[in-house]
Design a protein around this motif. Sequence first.
Motif, PDB file in Angstrom:
ATOM      1  N   MET A  12      34.363 107.453 -29.983  1.00 29.18           N
ATOM      2  CA  MET A  12      35.383 108.526 -30.362  1.00 29.18           C
ATOM      3  C   MET A  12      34.674 109.551 -31.454  1.00 29.18           C
ATOM      4  O   MET A  12      35.266 110.698 -31.562  1.00 29.18           O
ATOM      5  N   PHE A  13      33.937 109.192 -32.112  1.00 30.07           N
ATOM      6  CA  PHE A  13      33.224 110.147 -33.140  1.00 30.07           C
ATOM      7  C   PHE A  13      32.053 111.069 -32.658  1.00 30.07           C
ATOM      8  O   PHE A  13      31.767 111.810 -33.312  1.00 30.07           O
ATOM      9  N   ASN A  18      28.336 115.510 -33.713  1.00 26.23           N
ATOM     10  CA  ASN A  18      27.378 116.031 -33.217  1.00 26.23           C
ATOM     11  C   ASN A  18      27.666 117.452 -32.933  1.00 26.23           C
ATOM     12  O   ASN A  18      26.770 118.037 -32.232  1.00 26.23           O
ATOM     13  N   SER A  19      28.712 118.164 -33.325  1.00 25.50           N
ATOM     14  CA  SER A  19      29.162 119.407 -32.945  1.00 25.50           C
ATOM     15  C   SER A  19      29.170 120.285 -34.205  1.00 25.50           C
ATOM     16  O   SER A  19      29.430 119.815 -35.334  1.00 25.50           O
ATOM     17  N   ILE A  33      24.991 110.511 -40.928  1.00 24.32           N
ATOM     18  CA  ILE A  33      26.339 109.684 -40.534  1.00 24.32           C
ATOM     19  C   ILE A  33      25.851 108.564 -39.679  1.00 24.32           C
ATOM     20  O   ILE A  33      25.210 108.858 -38.602  1.00 24.32           O
ATOM     21  N   ASN A  34      26.218 107.301 -39.840  1.00 24.87           N
ATOM     22  CA  ASN A  34      25.819 106.218 -38.856  1.00 24.87           C
ATOM     23  C   ASN A  34      27.321 105.734 -38.390  1.00 24.87           C
ATOM     24  O   ASN A  34      28.310 105.468 -39.091  1.00 24.87           O
ATOM     25  N   LEU A  35      27.328 105.170 -37.233  1.00 20.61           N
ATOM     26  CA  LEU A  35      28.035 104.506 -36.616  1.00 20.61           C
ATOM     27  C   LEU A  35      27.958 103.175 -36.510  1.00 20.61           C
ATOM     28  O   LEU A  35      26.999 102.835 -35.741  1.00 20.61           O
ATOM     29  N   ALA A 155      39.499 108.999 -40.519  1.00 22.75           N
ATOM     30  CA  ALA A 155      38.192 108.810 -40.760  1.00 22.75           C
ATOM     31  C   ALA A 155      37.104 110.164 -40.572  1.00 22.75           C
ATOM     32  O   ALA A 155      36.496 110.635 -41.319  1.00 22.75           O
ATOM     33  N   MET A 156      37.598 110.642 -39.260  1.00 20.12           N
ATOM     34  CA  MET A 156      36.912 111.894 -39.124  1.00 20.12           C
ATOM     35  C   MET A 156      37.219 113.074 -40.120  1.00 20.12           C
ATOM     36  O   MET A 156      36.410 113.922 -40.363  1.00 20.12           O
ATOM     37  N   VAL A 157      38.614 112.976 -40.496  1.00 19.19           N
ATOM     38  CA  VAL A 157      39.097 114.217 -41.425  1.00 19.19           C
ATOM     39  C   VAL A 157      38.315 113.885 -42.873  1.00 19.19           C
ATOM     40  O   VAL A 157      37.846 115.013 -43.219  1.00 19.19           O
TER      41      VAL A 157
END
Length: 258
Positions: A12-13, A18-19, A33-35, A155-157
């Motif tokens: 989802m991230f 990446n944009s 940033i690590n997933l 989390a994205m926010v």
Amino acid sequence: MRIDIVTIFPEMFEGVINSSILGRARREGLVEINLIDFRAYSPNKHNTVDDTPYGGGGGMVLKPEPIFAAVEALTEPPEAGQASAQQDKRRPRVILTCPQGEVYSQAKALDFASEEHLVIIAGHYEGYDERIREYLVTDEISVGDYVLTGGELPAMVIVDSVTRLLPGVLGNNTSAVLDSFREGLLEYPHYTRPAAFRGWSVPDVLLSGHHGNVERWRRKESLRRTLLRRPDLLQSLELTKEDRKLLDEVKREEGISR
């Protein structure tokens, strides 16, 4: 800064991190940033991360074992005898996204942006085992008084709002300083070319070239926008004498009694 996102839906991230500005910041080494998929830390062969709640009820609850294991793998100091500069660093902030948390704000984003390492736990399903809240996390954050299907969007926010505050991320170093909420006021209106569009014109003061008048107009319009849209913000601000004068002008122009 290093940001680790602990989630069971890392896919989802990908588009977000990446944009655009986040993607460029990662490529230029301004943020790491690590997933981390915490299913990989499940103690059973089925990679189970949730279970039914004790006491009954609907929904599934995230188990403590995989989340503790994932976060501890990211935050524990190196093994004895392995010299590392990380041994001198303080424990990172561990952020839990949840509806019961502190409502997120620009002040909190600035607080997080001062850290070297953040770990964000993006949960799903009915909720978390309470021991995760009590013994693992340092901060609980809500992005508003509504319920989402999971913690991935919050989390994205957080990642976006924190990353843009880091040095060098925004092309114009003043951009983040002038953001809405940075000093408690909403940002003033912006205009660009053409000066006239469909009969709507840019305010003359912005075309005057007089920097003092432009700055006064911007401050006044920032106060106007805050008064009309978020008057609650003004209650907690310490306004200067000039601010109060400008605010009085705005109230007269808007027909607002004192």
